[in-house]
Design a protein around this motif. Structure first.
Motif: not given
Length: 372
Positions: A187-194
């Protein structure tokens, strides 16, 4: 004369008795006030992934309920055990009917949104969903399913979504698989704009994966373990440093079924590109972990909230009073021993929060400033 003296003695005795009673009542009230100004952990006997937000003098508290979303409303976050909760959304579709994990309530553009993970009964099929309510009070009106948030083209497993606004742009952070599990799960930590509260505007970017030994614990001290290795980074939570020069993301690492579940920290400069993995620096050691002396284990899932008067900051987290789950496997709601706890946060000289040590269940803690 004797009658007059007798009446005087009786009257004086009554006055002294009333004074003594009043004095006793005052002492009792003072003692009760002192007692009522403190609390002890846990806040509830059972509760995984506690989360709360403060809005217009009220706390709104959520935790895993498994087959529905429930909200507790209170002006005293330390007293949620005496607050009536309300089920605000019950799934109607099989795809999101089971294992509702990590619900979070966020106010965006004058509407309420609850982000959560759910599946069809098979935990391998977890995806992120969001519901919307246009009422001012989230306990009123109706939450309506906006749909599943597609996190990548392959629809990889995704849980524990959280959103935040930074420089007038909304971001979502979550925990997910790089690829579907074969022999081990990572399990990794992800980020994205919305683009909007229910749609991502960019591709997901991994900013943390389990790499240190303290992030990769999946076997309990007695040897009990899951059926395959599971390496965990999950439950990301956004926060700012005191001077707002750093963007902080707290996350939980290692198996929650082990005592080693702990809190890690990612830091980035406030003006950096948050979608660039090189912008993030990871703590080499956990910033909040089990306290064997205080009999508090598997500490994780922090959430930051202000005191009612805004002068202090507290953090909610989950922990257990035993060093392992009794069944040595993934928790089920009927046997879950995790419970919500609350502690005051302090600021370090560098403006980074100091979470301190996990307090015991017998320690009396002063309630947040401004609690009525």
């Amino acid at each position: 004369m004797i009658s007059v003296l007798k009446n005087f003695i009786i009257s004086a005795s009554c006055i002294l008795f009333c004074f003594a009673c009043g004095h006793k009542n005052a002492n009792t009230q003072q003692k009760e006030t002192t007692i009522s100004n403190t609390y002890t952990n846990p806040l509830l006997p059972i509760g995984a992934r506690p989360w709360a937000t403060f809005y217009k003098d009220k706390y709104y508290y959520l935790q895993d309920v498994d087959d529905r979303i429930t909200i507790w409303q209170t002006d005293d976050i330390t007293d949620i055990k005496n607050v009536v909760s309300k089920d605000v959304w019950v799934p109607e579709e099989k795809s999101n009917s089971s294992h509702l994990w990590g619900p979070e309530l966020h106010r965006i553009d004058n509407k309420w949104y609850i982000y959560f993970a759910a599946d069809d009964g098979n935990t391998d099929n977890h995806q992120i969903y969001v519901v919307e309510n246009s009422s001012e009070n989230p306990l009123e009106g109706e939450f309506v399913l906006k749909g599943r948030i597609a996190t990548d083209k392959d629809n990889n497993w995704a849980i524990h979504a959280s959103v935040f606004n930074h420089n007038n742009e909304w971001y979502m952070i979550w925990s997910g698989w790089q690829t579907r599990r074969i022999e081990a799960e990572t399990q990794c930590i992800y980020i994205a704009k919305m683009e909007n509260p229910w749609t991502l505007a960019t591709e997901r970017v991994a900013i943390s994966k389990p790499e240190y030994e303290w992030e990769r614990q999946w076997i309990s001290p007695d040897g009990s373990k899951t059926g395959y290795p599971i390496y965990v980074n999950e439950d990301p939570q956004f926060f700012y440093s005191k001077d707002k020069s750093k963007v902080l993301i707290y996350y939980s690492a290692s198996g929650t079924w082990t005592p080693y579940y702990a809190v890690g920290l990612l830091k980035a400069d406030v003006n950096s590109n948050l979608l660039d993995p090189s912008s993030w620096i990871k703590s080499e050691k956990p910033v909040f972990t089990q306290n064997e002396d205080n009999q508090v284990f598997a500490t994780g899932s922090p959430c930051f909230i202000p005191s009612p008067d805004g002068t202090e900051t507290y953090f909610l987290y989950q922990a257990r009073a035993i060093d392992k789950e009794p069944y040595g496997s993934l928790p089920s709601r009927s046997m879950d021993t995790r419970s919500p706890r609350l502690q005051k946060m302090e600021w370090g000289p560098d403006g980074i929060p100091i979470l301190g040590e996990a307090l015991s269940e017998i320690e009396k803690i002063t309630k947040p400033s401004g609690t009525k």
